[in-house]
Enzyme design. Structure first.
Site, mmCIF file in Angstrom:
data_model
loop_
_atom_site.group_PDB
_atom_site.id
_atom_site.type_symbol
_atom_site.label_atom_id
_atom_site.label_comp_id
_atom_site.label_asym_id
_atom_site.label_seq_id
_atom_site.Cartn_x
_atom_site.Cartn_y
_atom_site.Cartn_z
ATOM 1 N N SER A 126 0.804 -1.232 0.000
ATOM 2 C CA SER A 126 0.000 0.000 0.000
ATOM 3 C C SER A 126 0.835 1.280 0.000
ATOM 4 C CB SER A 126 -0.920 0.014 1.222
ATOM 5 O OG SER A 126 -0.168 -0.145 2.407
ATOM 6 N N ASP A 129 -3.139 8.058 7.892
ATOM 7 C CA ASP A 129 -4.123 7.271 8.644
ATOM 8 C C ASP A 129 -3.341 6.402 9.632
ATOM 9 O OD1 ASP A 129 -3.122 5.117 7.216
ATOM 10 O OD2 ASP A 129 -4.932 4.781 6.032
ATOM 11 N N HIS A 175 -0.461 4.544 7.385
ATOM 12 C CA HIS A 175 0.237 5.072 6.202
ATOM 13 C C HIS A 175 0.743 6.494 6.390
ATOM 14 C CE1 HIS A 175 -2.594 1.963 4.681
ATOM 15 N NE2 HIS A 175 -1.466 1.541 4.131
#
Ligand SMILES: *[C@@H]1O[C@H](CO)[C@@H](O)[C@H](O)[C@H]1NC(C)=O
Ligand SMILES: *[C@@H]1O[C@H](CO)[C@@H](O)[C@H](O)[C@H]1NC(C)=O
Ligand SMILES: *[C@@H]1O[C@H](CO)[C@@H](O)[C@H](O)[C@H]1NC(C)=O
Ligand SMILES: *[C@@H]1O[C@H](CO)[C@@H](O)[C@H](O)[C@H]1NC(C)=O
Ligand SMILES: *[C@@H]1O[C@H](CO)[C@@H](O)[C@H](O)[C@H]1NC(C)=O
Ligand SMILES: *[C@@H]1O[C@H](CO)[C@@H](O)[C@H](O)[C@H]1NC(C)=O
Ligand SMILES: *[C@@H]1O[C@H](CO)[C@@H](O)[C@H](O)[C@H]1NC(C)=O
Length: 369
Positions: free
Chosen positions: A39, A332, A335
């Site tokens: 991600s 978040d 991340h």
């Protein structure tokens, strides 16, 4: 002393970047860039996986709040992510598009400009991400999609592929899942990390076999410092000096030298292979040690900008949002912000040898193969 040399590295890096920018004004430094991993570099592949759960997607607000048109593209960021920012340093607009968004007929032509194969939740082990996301585009599938696209292109591609940059950021999710294993089960950390390195090596060999020669590899950062991991550390009472999850950070610290020695060995074995390995552990330390970096002043290092909840909150349309996104290290609970990945991208690209070895990405890109 360490702090000073780190800050110096960044100042030097900024100067080098200016030089690099001038040199690259017209054409990107490499013909194409191919991205693999998780991600940190996914630009929307997971949007196209029918069974991928919401927690492993980022194609809804408030993701992308600082991206052009505030588009939630599937990037796990408020704006551009690390793949975009490396691409930008190389002279591209942003990351190449997600592989799974491409109609079959366009794959061959897109190969000449680059493709992003990365998938949030995935790891070095193909099983990683299955439990959390239900479906991910696993690392073997990412690599096989690349090699089969190279084959489809047929003759005349060797030059393109060997000159292109392979950019890989993976391994963090394997570490997260490993630390989740109940502590009453028998574990051998060294054995586990060795198995990750074996998988890394086999993926790299396969990419090399398809003609790739220039590899930029990012080691997992201090993964125990994500707000979600800090929450786990508090619950388990396993905190390190940064208030992070000691067990998880220990794995990151142990893994880096293993990756370093694997890459040295591989480059000695595989003719023409060149690489740049980023030591994300030391980069993270520099920031957690409180160093104010040129162009970056992170004042909130332990809480996310979007969806706090003591490390367990969700970042979505209704989540609380911080005001100054540039002051936050984390977007978040898992991340980095666009600002944080910009600092990392600059280091990878132009660091004069403090955090990136044996050469930086700019030097790697400019090598003649
Ligand atoms: C990895 O992905 C491939 C292709 O989607 C799939 O066939 C395979 O089952 C996956 N492996 C694991 C362990 O999930
Ligand atoms: C590629 O070139 C080789 C030898 O030059 C030839 O044998 C092969 O058929 C070619 N393949 C394609 C897909 O054109
Ligand atoms: C480990 O502990 C959990 C509960 O905390 C228990 O359900 C499980 O059976 C235990 N496993 C072993 C191998 O002892
Ligand atoms: C863990 O695995 C390594 C590598 O296989 C081995 O050398 C070591 O003895 C093992 N440690 C324990 C405690 O079993
Ligand atoms: C951060 O601080 C620790 C403790 O003082 C030190 O050991 C480490 O080298 C520092 N790291 C960096 C990158 O400055
Ligand atoms: C960093 O930001 C904080 C909070 O906005 C401010 O107090 C501090 O002076 C800034 N430091 C630098 C070096 O800009
Ligand atoms: C956002 O997340 C919160 C916390 O998990 C949840 O209660 C809320 O329903 C979610 N809102 C939307 C619009 O999905």
């Amino acid at each position: 002393m360490a702090r000073r040399s780190g800050a110096f590295a960044l100042v030097a890096a900024l100067c080098l970047l200016e030089l690099a920018r001038r040199g690259l004004a017209d054409e990107p430094a490499v013909p194409a860039m191919f991205v693999f991993g998780d991600s940190t570099v996914d630009v929307g592949n997971n949007n196209f996986l029918a069974n991928c759960k919401l927690v492993c997607r980022a194609n809804y607000p408030r993701y992308g709040v600082d991206y052009p048109f505030q588009s939630p593209t599937g990037r796990f960021s408020n704006g551009y992510n690390l793949a975009d920012q490396i691409a930008q340093n190389l002279g591209f607009d942003k990351s190449p598009p997600p592989y799974l968004s491409l109609p079959d007929v366009t794959i061959i032509s897109q190969m000449s400009k680059g493709i992003n194969f990365a998938s949030g939740g995935s790891g070095l082990l193909d099983s990683t991400g299955g439990a959390v996301c239900t479906e991910v585009f696993n690392m073997s599938a990412q690599v096989q999609s690349f090699t089969s696209a190279v084959q489809k292109m047929g003759n005349g591609t060797a030059d393109l592929i060997s000159k292109s940059l392979i950019f890989i950021n993976t391994g963090s999710n394997d570490l997260f899942e490993y630390t989740d294993i109940p502590s009453n089960t028998t574990r051998n950390d060294t054995e586990f990390l060795q198995s990750l390195v074996v998988f890394y090596k086999s993926h790299l060999k396969e990419l090399y076999g398809a003609g790739a020669r220039k590899f930029s590899v990012v080691s997992p950062s201090l993964v125990g410092c994500c707000p979600s991991q800090r929450a786990i550390a508090r619950a388990k009472n396993d905190l390190d000096g940064y208030g992070c999850y000691r067990a998880a950070n220990g794995l990151s610290r142990q893994l880096y030298p293993m990756l370093d020695s694997m890459l040295r060995g591989l480059a000695a074995d595989l003719g023409g292979m060149r690489y740049s390995l980023a030591d994300s552990v030391r980069m993270a330390e520099l920031i957690f040690n409180g160093t104010v970096l040129p162009g970056a002043n992170f004042t909130v290092l332990d809480k996310p900008c979007c969806g706090g909840g003591g490390g367990t909150g969700v970042c979505n349309r209704t989540a609380a949002l911080c005001e100054d996104r540039r002051a936050y290290l984390f977007w978040d609970n898992n991340h980095p912000t666009e600002a944080a990945s910009r600092v990392a991208a600059l280091e990878l690209f132009a660091d004069p040898g403090v955090f990136v070895h044996p050469i930086n990405v700019r030097e790697l890109a400019e090598l003649r193969t």
